[in-house]
Design a protein around this motif. Structure first.
Motif, PDB file in Angstrom:
ATOM      1  N   LEU A 188       0.827  -1.202   0.000  1.00  0.00           N
ATOM      2  CA  LEU A 188       0.000   0.000   0.000  1.00  0.00           C
ATOM      3  C   LEU A 188       0.866   1.259   0.000  1.00  0.00           C
ATOM      4  O   LEU A 188       0.613   2.185  -0.780  1.00  0.00           O
ATOM      5  CB  LEU A 188      -0.923  -0.002   1.228  1.00  0.00           C
ATOM      6  CG  LEU A 188      -1.818   1.235   1.372  1.00  0.00           C
ATOM      7  CD1 LEU A 188      -2.845   1.270   0.243  1.00  0.00           C
ATOM      8  CD2 LEU A 188      -2.496   1.253   2.727  1.00  0.00           C
ATOM      9  N   SER A 189       1.900   1.280   0.844  1.00  0.00           N
ATOM     10  CA  SER A 189       2.759   2.475   0.882  1.00  0.00           C
ATOM     11  C   SER A 189       3.504   2.643  -0.437  1.00  0.00           C
ATOM     12  O   SER A 189       3.695   3.771  -0.914  1.00  0.00           O
ATOM     13  CB  SER A 189       3.735   2.387   2.056  1.00  0.00           C
ATOM     14  OG  SER A 189       4.637   1.317   1.870  1.00  0.00           O
ATOM     15  N   TYR A 190       3.915   1.554  -1.051  1.00  0.00           N
ATOM     16  CA  TYR A 190       4.568   1.644  -2.356  1.00  0.00           C
ATOM     17  C   TYR A 190       3.599   2.198  -3.401  1.00  0.00           C
ATOM     18  O   TYR A 190       3.955   3.069  -4.205  1.00  0.00           O
ATOM     19  CB  TYR A 190       5.082   0.259  -2.774  1.00  0.00           C
ATOM     20  CG  TYR A 190       5.742   0.249  -4.126  1.00  0.00           C
ATOM     21  CD1 TYR A 190       7.006   0.785  -4.301  1.00  0.00           C
ATOM     22  CD2 TYR A 190       5.098  -0.310  -5.235  1.00  0.00           C
ATOM     23  CE1 TYR A 190       7.614   0.775  -5.541  1.00  0.00           C
ATOM     24  CE2 TYR A 190       5.693  -0.325  -6.474  1.00  0.00           C
ATOM     25  CZ  TYR A 190       6.959   0.220  -6.632  1.00  0.00           C
ATOM     26  OH  TYR A 190       7.556   0.206  -7.865  1.00  0.00           O
ATOM     27  N   GLY A 191       2.390   1.720  -3.390  1.00  0.00           N
ATOM     28  CA  GLY A 191       1.390   2.197  -4.352  1.00  0.00           C
ATOM     29  C   GLY A 191       1.079   3.669  -4.144  1.00  0.00           C
ATOM     30  O   GLY A 191       0.946   4.437  -5.110  1.00  0.00           O
ATOM     31  N   ILE A 192       0.936   4.094  -2.890  1.00  0.00           N
ATOM     32  CA  ILE A 192       0.659   5.500  -2.600  1.00  0.00           C
ATOM     33  C   ILE A 192       1.816   6.381  -3.059  1.00  0.00           C
ATOM     34  O   ILE A 192       1.609   7.430  -3.679  1.00  0.00           O
ATOM     35  CB  ILE A 192       0.359   5.701  -1.098  1.00  0.00           C
ATOM     36  CG1 ILE A 192      -0.987   5.063  -0.761  1.00  0.00           C
ATOM     37  CG2 ILE A 192       0.367   7.169  -0.722  1.00  0.00           C
ATOM     38  CD1 ILE A 192      -1.304   5.049   0.725  1.00  0.00           C
ATOM     39  N   SER A 193       3.051   5.947  -2.779  1.00  0.00           N
ATOM     40  CA  SER A 193       4.208   6.768  -3.199  1.00  0.00           C
ATOM     41  C   SER A 193       4.284   6.845  -4.723  1.00  0.00           C
ATOM     42  O   SER A 193       4.613   7.895  -5.279  1.00  0.00           O
ATOM     43  CB  SER A 193       5.504   6.211  -2.617  1.00  0.00           C
ATOM     44  OG  SER A 193       5.824   4.965  -3.206  1.00  0.00           O
ATOM     45  N   LYS A 194       3.989   5.780  -5.418  1.00  0.00           N
ATOM     46  CA  LYS A 194       3.986   5.803  -6.894  1.00  0.00           C
ATOM     47  C   LYS A 194       2.908   6.768  -7.391  1.00  0.00           C
ATOM     48  O   LYS A 194       3.131   7.523  -8.353  1.00  0.00           O
ATOM     49  CB  LYS A 194       3.734   4.397  -7.454  1.00  0.00           C
ATOM     50  CG  LYS A 194       4.906   3.477  -7.399  1.00  0.00           C
ATOM     51  CD  LYS A 194       5.965   3.885  -8.350  1.00  0.00           C
ATOM     52  CE  LYS A 194       5.869   3.043  -9.589  1.00  0.00           C
ATOM     53  NZ  LYS A 194       6.975   3.238 -10.488  1.00  0.00           N
ATOM     54  N   ALA A 195       1.716   6.725  -6.765  1.00  0.00           N
ATOM     55  CA  ALA A 195       0.627   7.601  -7.188  1.00  0.00           C
ATOM     56  C   ALA A 195       0.990   9.065  -6.947  1.00  0.00           C
ATOM     57  O   ALA A 195       0.739   9.929  -7.801  1.00  0.00           O
ATOM     58  CB  ALA A 195      -0.655   7.237  -6.446  1.00  0.00           C
ATOM     59  N   ARG A 254       2.605  14.341  -9.090  1.00  0.00           N
ATOM     60  CA  ARG A 254       3.550  15.466  -9.132  1.00  0.00           C
ATOM     61  C   ARG A 254       4.125  15.631 -10.527  1.00  0.00           C
ATOM     62  O   ARG A 254       4.278  16.748 -11.026  1.00  0.00           O
ATOM     63  CB  ARG A 254       4.695  15.239  -8.144  1.00  0.00           C
ATOM     64  CG  ARG A 254       4.309  15.495  -6.715  1.00  0.00           C
ATOM     65  CD  ARG A 254       5.494  15.322  -5.809  1.00  0.00           C
ATOM     66  NE  ARG A 254       5.106  15.407  -4.410  1.00  0.00           N
ATOM     67  CZ  ARG A 254       5.815  14.999  -3.392  1.00  0.00           C
ATOM     68  NH1 ARG A 254       6.978  14.423  -3.627  1.00  0.00           N
ATOM     69  NH2 ARG A 254       5.368  15.140  -2.170  1.00  0.00           N
ATOM     70  N   LYS A 255       4.459  14.528 -11.144  1.00  0.00           N
ATOM     71  CA  LYS A 255       5.020  14.586 -12.491  1.00  0.00           C
ATOM     72  C   LYS A 255       4.001  15.184 -13.464  1.00  0.00           C
ATOM     73  O   LYS A 255       4.332  15.997 -14.327  1.00  0.00           O
ATOM     74  CB  LYS A 255       5.424  13.175 -12.934  1.00  0.00           C
ATOM     75  CG  LYS A 255       6.239  13.138 -14.173  1.00  0.00           C
ATOM     76  CD  LYS A 255       6.715  11.718 -14.438  1.00  0.00           C
ATOM     77  CE  LYS A 255       7.575  11.672 -15.669  1.00  0.00           C
ATOM     78  NZ  LYS A 255       8.025  10.323 -15.987  1.00  0.00           N
TER      79      LYS A 255
END
Length: 132
Positions: A103-110, A115-116
């Motif tokens: 979940l934390s990986y998915g949130i950071s990717k999102a 931002r991009k």
């Protein structure tokens, strides 16, 4: 004296010398056997303390081996408990930890993607609003 008598006398003398030499050899052999008997008797007398000491040593070694067996059994029980504890930890916390990490990986990717996208939008030149 005839030649036969002289020959018999020489043979008798040689036989006496042979008997004396054999007697000397047998006497020395008898003394050697006596000394061997004494040595065997002394060795037998000295083996009792040696065997008693060896018996005590073996008893002490057996006692120490029993202690080592107890220590080994305790170490085996501890390793079994650690294995069971790690299995319990994996079963109870492993699944939720993996899910939380995903979940934390998915949130950071999102967040990075957002931002991009926001940076790309800000970098584009503004379009003129055209005709209606």
């Amino acid at each position: 004296m005839s030649a036969g008598q002289i020959a018999a006398l020489i043979a008798a003398g040689a036989f006496v010398v042979l008997v004396v030499l054999l007697a000397i050899v047998l006497f020395k052999l008898g003394r050697t056997l006596d000394e061997a008997t004494i040595a065997i008797r002394k060795a037998h007398e000295n083996t009792d303390p040696l065997l008693i000491g060896a018996n005590e040593t073996i008893t002490h070694v057996n006692t120490q081996l029993e202690r080592v067996d107890g220590i080994t059994a305790n170490a085996q029980a501890v390793s079994g408990n650690v294995s069971a504890l790690s299995s319990v930890f994996t079963a109870t916390l492993g699944g939720p930890l993996v899910k939380t990490a995903a979940l934390s990986y998915g949130i950071s990717k999102a967040i990075k993607a957002r931002r991009k996208k926001a940076e790309a939008k800000a970098a584009r030149p503004a379009k003129k609003r055209g005709r209606k």
